[in-house]
Design an enzyme around this catalytic site. Structure first.
Site, PDB file in Angstrom:
ATOM      1  CE  LYS A   1      55.694  61.848  19.499  1.00 53.35           C
ATOM      2  NZ  LYS A   1      54.298  62.325  19.503  1.00 53.35           N
TER       3      LYS A   1
ATOM      4  CD  GLU B   1      49.818  60.312  23.699  1.00 57.18           C
ATOM      5  OE1 GLU B   1      50.485  60.102  24.734  1.00 57.18           O
ATOM      6  OE2 GLU B   1      50.000  61.293  22.971  1.00 57.18           O
TER       7      GLU B   1
ATOM      8  CE  LYS C   1      49.595  67.026  20.929  1.00 54.70           C
ATOM      9  NZ  LYS C   1      49.758  65.898  21.816  1.00 54.70           N
TER      10      LYS C   1
HETATM   11 MG    MG Z   1      50.259  61.997  21.051  1.00 54.28          MG
END
Ligand code: MG
Length: 310
Positions: free
Chosen positions: A137, A192, A241
């Site tokens: 991240k 992303e 997702k």
């Molecule tokens: Mg993501």
């Protein structure tokens, strides 16, 4: 008619998960069970993620409490669009009951690394194997610092490792350009969601400016958003997702009709939701990419024990 039962759960992360959306400490969800008079049973799971536009846990719980003990297929099909995680949970329970497909997928998993500098202690202690896919991240703290860690991270990864970066929409036009410039010539699988959902056109421009692939995640959280981004011309990667996207049947139609390059990804659901999502991944991922379900060791409790109690 199906006999319906549900059980809410609450699971604590060992370490809170830090992303641009903030710090996440407890995953709350609902396990679902449908059974018919023949004795067939199907399981499903509602694992909401309101930061990504799904209903809240409380809204899903309200829906479950409203349903009577016996429900019909039409009750499931009529669950409305603002409740995509519930649509997924109920429909996958119904599919589990009616199709009873054995679970087998050979898809490789990407491993989610701790955010920030904490990544290095994990890489040192775990000695990860060569050839794996890792996800890290970004957009969480000062960019200068993160870019230094990025360099160090690339030289700390095992041979032939693949790295994907995830900004969770936390970059600006300027910092996104800096990150993508830093990625040039490096083997980064994709970046992303560099920019917020509202900056779709800017993300399209970033695709043209740099060689690193850009993936949309927050922008395509629900089926309606996915449809919109296809219509507006997104040709990069789509992170799916499944657990919060909505109806699995409609998801299949959309991915297959448009031959989307998808990467299926977890919302920290239990094995119930994960297996339902991975069945879809095995069918719908057209490009060989690791799925984003490598979340072992993130929770303090015993998942199988939680599921056995239901
Ligand atoms: Mg993501």
């Amino acid at each position: 008619m199906y006999c319906f039962a549900f059980r809410p759960y609450s699971r604590k992360f060992c370490q809170p998960l830090r992303t641009h959306h903030g710090s996440w400490e407890v995953r709350e969800g609902i396990l679902l069970r449908l059974s018919d008079e023949m004795g067939n049973v199907g399981f499903g799971e509602i694992a909401p993620l309101p930061e990504f536009g799904s209903e809240t846990f409380q809204q899903a719980l309200h829906l479950c409490r409203q349903f009577p003990e016996y429900i019909e297929k039409t009750d499931i099909l009529e669950i409305s669009e603002p409740l995509p995680a519930s649509q997924f949970g109920f429909e996958s329970a119904w599919l589990d009951l009616t199709e009873k497909m054995p679970f087998e997928t050979e898809l490789p998993h990407s491993q989610l690394l701790p955010t920030g500098e904490a990544v290095f202690s994990v890489l040192e202690s775990q000695k990860p194997e060569a050839g794996k896919t890792f996800k890290w991240k970004i957009g969480v703290t000062d960019i200068e610092l993160e870019l230094q860690w990025f360099d160090r991270l690339l030289s700390s990864l095992p041979p032939n490792a693949t790295l994907r970066l995830d900004a969770n929409g936390g970059l600006t036009w300027e910092t996104a350009n800096r990150w993508l410039a830093a990625c040039e010539g490096r083997s980064i699988e994709f970046l992303e969601q560099p920019l917020p959902v509202t900056e779709f056109d800017e993300m399209l421009q970033l695709c043209d400016r740099y060689t690193t692939t850009i993936a949309l995640d927050e922008s395509v959280a629900t089926l309606r958003q996915l449809e919109t981004c296809i219509r507006r011309g997104w040709r990069g990667v789509f992170v799916v997702k499944a657990a919060i996207a909505g109806s699995p049947t409609r998801l299949c139609q959309l991915c297959e009709n448009h031959r989307l390059d998808t990467v299926f990804s977890s919302v920290f659901e239990t094995r119930i939701g994960r297996e339902a999502a991975l069945r879809l991944a095995a069918r719908l991922q057209t490009v060989p990419r690791a799925v984003g379900f490598g979340i072992e060791g993130w929770f303090a409790d015993d998942e199988e024990r939680l599921l056995r109690q239901f």
